[in-house]
Design a protein around this motif. Sequence first.
Motif: not given
Length: 65
Positions: A6-12, A25-29, A38-41, A57-62
């Motif tokens: 499903p489409k993720p929730d992205v917040t910046c 820097r944004c965060k995908l949940t 996520i880095s956006v340039t 990022d290489e690793t997600a946070s649980p």
Amino acid sequence: ATTGQPKPDVTCPEDLVGKVGTTTRCKLTADDGSTLGISVTVSSVEDKQINFGIKADETASPAAN
């Protein structure tokens, strides 16, 4: 869509200024509550269209329990 998820929730924290080289820097949940940074340039600006690159990022946070 390409992952079948499903489409993720992205917040910046702020709007990304349309100037080449500007970053934020944004965060995908994900649905399971895990998060990924996520880095956006801004890569180019053409008239009123802003093009940007996204690097996750290489690793997600649980998910928090």
